[in-house]
Design a protein around this motif. Structure first.
Motif, PDB file in Angstrom:
ATOM      1  N   TYR A  82       6.601   1.219  -7.489  1.00 33.67           N
ATOM      2  CA  TYR A  82       5.902   2.365  -6.928  1.00 33.67           C
ATOM      3  C   TYR A  82       4.538   2.491  -7.598  1.00 33.67           C
ATOM      4  O   TYR A  82       4.338   2.018  -8.718  1.00 33.67           O
ATOM      5  CB  TYR A  82       6.691   3.650  -7.130  1.00 33.67           C
ATOM      6  CG  TYR A  82       7.981   3.717  -6.340  1.00 33.67           C
ATOM      7  CD1 TYR A  82       7.976   4.083  -5.000  1.00 33.67           C
ATOM      8  CD2 TYR A  82       9.197   3.402  -6.935  1.00 33.67           C
ATOM      9  CE1 TYR A  82       9.149   4.145  -4.265  1.00 33.67           C
ATOM     10  CE2 TYR A  82      10.382   3.456  -6.216  1.00 33.67           C
ATOM     11  CZ  TYR A  82      10.352   3.834  -4.878  1.00 33.67           C
ATOM     12  OH  TYR A  82      11.516   3.876  -4.164  1.00 33.67           O
ATOM     13  N   THR A  89       4.691   1.071 -13.152  1.00 36.88           N
ATOM     14  CA  THR A  89       3.887   0.844 -11.953  1.00 36.88           C
ATOM     15  C   THR A  89       3.191  -0.509 -11.966  1.00 36.88           C
ATOM     16  O   THR A  89       2.563  -0.896 -10.978  1.00 36.88           O
ATOM     17  CB  THR A  89       2.817   1.941 -11.807  1.00 36.88           C
ATOM     18  OG1 THR A  89       2.006   1.973 -12.994  1.00 36.88           O
ATOM     19  CG2 THR A  89       3.465   3.296 -11.623  1.00 36.88           C
ATOM     20  N   GLU A 129       2.442   7.630  -6.323  1.00 38.42           N
ATOM     21  CA  GLU A 129       3.767   7.952  -5.780  1.00 38.42           C
ATOM     22  C   GLU A 129       4.688   8.549  -6.837  1.00 38.42           C
ATOM     23  O   GLU A 129       5.356   9.567  -6.604  1.00 38.42           O
ATOM     24  CB  GLU A 129       4.402   6.694  -5.190  1.00 38.42           C
ATOM     25  CG  GLU A 129       3.723   6.202  -3.920  1.00 38.42           C
ATOM     26  CD  GLU A 129       4.199   4.827  -3.496  1.00 38.42           C
ATOM     27  OE1 GLU A 129       4.276   4.579  -2.282  1.00 38.42           O
ATOM     28  OE2 GLU A 129       4.508   3.990  -4.376  1.00 38.42           O
TER      29      GLU A 129
END
Length: 219
Positions: free
Chosen positions: A191, A171, A195
């Protein structure tokens, strides 16, 4: 330790950990020194050694504090909700992890250094809190998904906690990493913690629901 100094000791430990956390926001783990941490406290650098023997012990205390905050959020989910669907629980759990960027970063990037250079007593203290985090997740699953048996919950834990150790790198990418992936033609889509966690947990819970609910309906 002088009599009556426990409150002062805890306050100074907290100040040291706060200084470490502040530095970690803009500096790398390897770049931060005891001197750097000492310069951000209200007492002398050498006094730090009365509370922590290495910088790794300070970081381990920070990681322990992060886990304690995460556990508090998980307990809030348990107390505030009578029932949650798989998607709803995944959302709530993802929100708690979105707040724990420091915890995820330390777990994925620096855990071996912290554990390897900390005294056993400090490591045991952290492991107790880590175990409590696992028990609290277990309590969530037992309350919201009663169809999950002991083995199901164990399977979930063995998938979910290793998942946490790899969450931060997926991430968060530096500009250099992004440039390298672009040159290497890696199809990288970034992401958020929320998410990825929501998607992963939802799919995990749907799997266990599919495995268990039909049997319940037949009984």
């Amino acid at each position: 330790m002088p009599k009556g100094s426990e409150k002062l000791t805890n306050a100074r430990k907290e100040e040291i950990v706060n200084a470490c956390a502040s530095l970690y926001e803009t500096m790398g783990f390897k770049d931060i020194t005891i001197r750097d941490i000492g310069e951000k406290t209200s007492f002398t650098r050498t006094s730090i050694y009365n509370y922590f023997q290495t910088k790794e012990e300070i970081f381990l205390a920070l990681l322990q504090r992060e886990h304690e905050a995460w556990i508090a959020d998980l307990e809030t989910i348990i107390h505030q909700h009578e029932s949650l669907s798989a998607g709803e629980f995944a959302h709530e759990l993802a929100v708690t992890l979105e707040r724990r960027g420091t915890m995820l970063k330390l777990m994925s990037m620096n855990l071996y250094d912290m554990e390897g250079n900390s005294r056993l007593e400090n490591l045991v203290s952290f492991k107790k809190v880590y175990a409590k985090a696992m028990r609290t997740i277990t309590c969530c699953l037992e309350k919201f998904f009663p169809y999950m048996g002991v083995n199901d919950i164990q399977e979930f834990l063995y998938a979910f906690f290793p998942f946490l150790f790899g969450l931060y790198p997926y991430t968060t990418a530096t500009d250099k990493q992004k440039e390298a992936m672009e040159i290497a033609r890696v199809n990288y889509v970034q992401y958020s913690v929320y998410e990825i966690t929501k998607s992963f947990v939802t799919k995990m819970l749907f799997f266990f629901e599919k495995e268990n609910v039909p049997e319940t309906h037949q009984s």
